[in-house]
Design a protein around this motif. Structure first.
Motif, PDB file in Angstrom:
ATOM      1  N   THR A   1      -2.515  -3.405  -7.084  1.00  0.00           N
ATOM      2  CA  THR A   1      -1.827  -2.119  -7.033  1.00  0.00           C
ATOM      3  C   THR A   1      -1.247  -1.823  -8.409  1.00  0.00           C
ATOM      4  O   THR A   1      -1.281  -2.670  -9.305  1.00  0.00           O
ATOM      5  CB  THR A   1      -0.680  -2.159  -6.005  1.00  0.00           C
ATOM      6  OG1 THR A   1       0.254  -3.172  -6.404  1.00  0.00           O
ATOM      7  CG2 THR A   1      -1.210  -2.476  -4.606  1.00  0.00           C
ATOM      8  N   THR A   2      -0.696  -0.636  -8.567  1.00  0.00           N
ATOM      9  CA  THR A   2      -0.072  -0.327  -9.853  1.00  0.00           C
ATOM     10  C   THR A   2       1.144  -1.206 -10.096  1.00  0.00           C
ATOM     11  O   THR A   2       1.455  -1.555 -11.239  1.00  0.00           O
ATOM     12  CB  THR A   2       0.347   1.150  -9.941  1.00  0.00           C
ATOM     13  OG1 THR A   2       1.267   1.453  -8.877  1.00  0.00           O
ATOM     14  CG2 THR A   2      -0.860   2.076  -9.828  1.00  0.00           C
TER      15      THR A   2
ATOM     16  N   ASN B   1      -5.532   1.516  -4.510  1.00  0.00           N
ATOM     17  CA  ASN B   1      -4.889   0.745  -3.438  1.00  0.00           C
ATOM     18  C   ASN B   1      -3.502   1.291  -3.098  1.00  0.00           C
ATOM     19  O   ASN B   1      -3.057   1.180  -1.955  1.00  0.00           O
ATOM     20  CB  ASN B   1      -4.805  -0.735  -3.832  1.00  0.00           C
ATOM     21  CG  ASN B   1      -6.160  -1.405  -3.757  1.00  0.00           C
ATOM     22  OD1 ASN B   1      -6.915  -1.202  -2.815  1.00  0.00           O
ATOM     23  ND2 ASN B   1      -6.491  -2.190  -4.768  1.00  0.00           N
ATOM     24  N   ASP B   2      -2.838   1.888  -4.074  1.00  0.00           N
ATOM     25  CA  ASP B   2      -1.571   2.564  -3.781  1.00  0.00           C
ATOM     26  C   ASP B   2      -1.810   3.700  -2.787  1.00  0.00           C
ATOM     27  O   ASP B   2      -1.109   3.838  -1.780  1.00  0.00           O
ATOM     28  CB  ASP B   2      -0.966   3.158  -5.063  1.00  0.00           C
ATOM     29  CG  ASP B   2      -0.445   2.113  -6.025  1.00  0.00           C
ATOM     30  OD1 ASP B   2      -1.137   1.102  -6.226  1.00  0.00           O
ATOM     31  OD2 ASP B   2       0.636   2.333  -6.601  1.00  0.00           O
ATOM     32  N   GLY B   3      -2.815   4.513  -3.101  1.00  0.00           N
ATOM     33  CA  GLY B   3      -3.109   5.672  -2.267  1.00  0.00           C
ATOM     34  C   GLY B   3      -3.528   5.294  -0.862  1.00  0.00           C
ATOM     35  O   GLY B   3      -3.167   5.966   0.117  1.00  0.00           O
ATOM     36  N   LEU B   4      -4.302   4.232  -0.729  1.00  0.00           N
ATOM     37  CA  LEU B   4      -4.775   3.801   0.579  1.00  0.00           C
ATOM     38  C   LEU B   4      -3.666   3.178   1.419  1.00  0.00           C
ATOM     39  O   LEU B   4      -3.771   3.119   2.649  1.00  0.00           O
ATOM     40  CB  LEU B   4      -5.925   2.799   0.415  1.00  0.00           C
ATOM     41  CG  LEU B   4      -7.186   3.357  -0.262  1.00  0.00           C
ATOM     42  CD1 LEU B   4      -8.229   2.264  -0.416  1.00  0.00           C
ATOM     43  CD2 LEU B   4      -7.759   4.519   0.538  1.00  0.00           C
ATOM     44  N   ARG B   5      -2.601   2.745   0.763  1.00  0.00           N
ATOM     45  CA  ARG B   5      -1.475   2.149   1.479  1.00  0.00           C
ATOM     46  C   ARG B   5      -0.320   3.146   1.662  1.00  0.00           C
ATOM     47  O   ARG B   5       0.704   2.811   2.243  1.00  0.00           O
ATOM     48  CB  ARG B   5      -0.965   0.912   0.715  1.00  0.00           C
ATOM     49  CG  ARG B   5      -1.919  -0.267   0.776  1.00  0.00           C
ATOM     50  CD  ARG B   5      -1.510  -1.356  -0.208  1.00  0.00           C
ATOM     51  NE  ARG B   5      -2.256  -2.594  -0.037  1.00  0.00           N
ATOM     52  CZ  ARG B   5      -3.486  -2.812  -0.485  1.00  0.00           C
ATOM     53  NH1 ARG B   5      -4.119  -1.857  -1.146  1.00  0.00           N
ATOM     54  NH2 ARG B   5      -4.091  -3.959  -0.262  1.00  0.00           N
ATOM     55  N   GLY B   6      -0.466   4.324   1.119  1.00  0.00           N
ATOM     56  CA  GLY B   6       0.580   5.324   1.265  1.00  0.00           C
ATOM     57  C   GLY B   6       1.803   5.048   0.431  1.00  0.00           C
ATOM     58  O   GLY B   6       2.922   5.456   0.782  1.00  0.00           O
TER      59      GLY B   6
END
Length: 238
Positions: free
Chosen positions: A104-105, A130-135
């Motif tokens: 992630t970032t 991965n940030d976006g997919l985890r909200g």
């Protein structure tokens, strides 16, 4: 060209919607690991390093897309393919693959100082999916990416930075999806760095170019990713 992009994006959203759970579980174990120097070392791949110690370095800093998740040979991931292209043109650069699956970032922020010991002449930043997919809150993603960009600029002011744009399905609503997409061009403009509009252009959502999870590209898919990156990278190297 615009119609093609719209169709590709639409297919990408529909196809990836039901594949997100698979992606999250496939990368979950990696994301939960504490990133130590030893772990990072095992995920940093340099092509023919022993023969290219005097060459300038291109560090590709990313997640599973960069790491080549699911491929038999990491050299088939787009960083390795970029190295092949560079070698064929006899350009004096070595590509360093610093991708970790599930990154992630926030994870990137934690390991950026150590990765910068590679002394990059060019730094390709491929994080955020991965940030976006985890909200993850978008303000957090944006701040982390800015932190990484600032870290590179502070330590190596002359290093050229390339930011890889990313898009996600509308699982958390269209507003979140649109704002996520806009993070990348906004950061590129603010920091005056090069932008790859969408790393997965002409790959995302196309079954024949992705592995069984519908998310991670096949070898053929990575060839297109390499092309997408090369279009932005080539003018910088030449």
């Amino acid at each position: 060209m615009k119609n093609t992009h719209i169709i590709s994006h639409s297919i990408f959203l529909k196809f990836c919607y039901f594949s997100l759970i698979i992606l999250l579980f496939s990368c979950k174990s990696d994301a939960q690991k504490t990133t130590t120097k030893k772990e990072v070392t095992t995920n940093v791949v340099s092509t023919k390093t022993e023969k290219t110690t005097n060459k300038k370095r291109i560090v590709v800093f990313g997640d599973s897309l960069t790491a080549g998740y699911g491929l038999e040979d990491v050299e088939d991931a787009y960083p390795g393919l970029l190295q092949q292209k560079i070698d064929s043109l006899q350009l004096g650069y070595t590509v360093i693959n610093s991708g970790i699956s599930g990154e992630t970032t926030a994870g990137g922020k934690n390991r950026i100082d150590w990765v910068l010991n590679q002394k990059p002449s060019v730094f390709i930043l491929e994080l955020g999916a991965n940030d976006g997919l985890r909200g993850v809150p978008l303000t957090e993603t944006k701040m982390n990416l800015q932190y990484i960009i600032d870290a590179v600029k502070t330590k190596y002011p002359s290093t050229k930075i390339v930011l890889a744009g990313m898009q996600i399905p509308p699982n958390f609503g269209q507003d979140y999806t649109n704002e996520f997409k806009n993070i990348f061009p906004a950061l590129a403009q603010k920091n005056q760095v090069a932008l790859i509009p969408f790393l997965l252009e002409n790959v995302g959502g196309i079954p024949s170019l992705n592995q069984s999870d519908g998310i991670h590209p096949t070898v053929k898919g990575h060839k297109i990713l390499a092309k997408n990156v090369w279009e932005v990278l080539a003018p910088i190297l030449k």
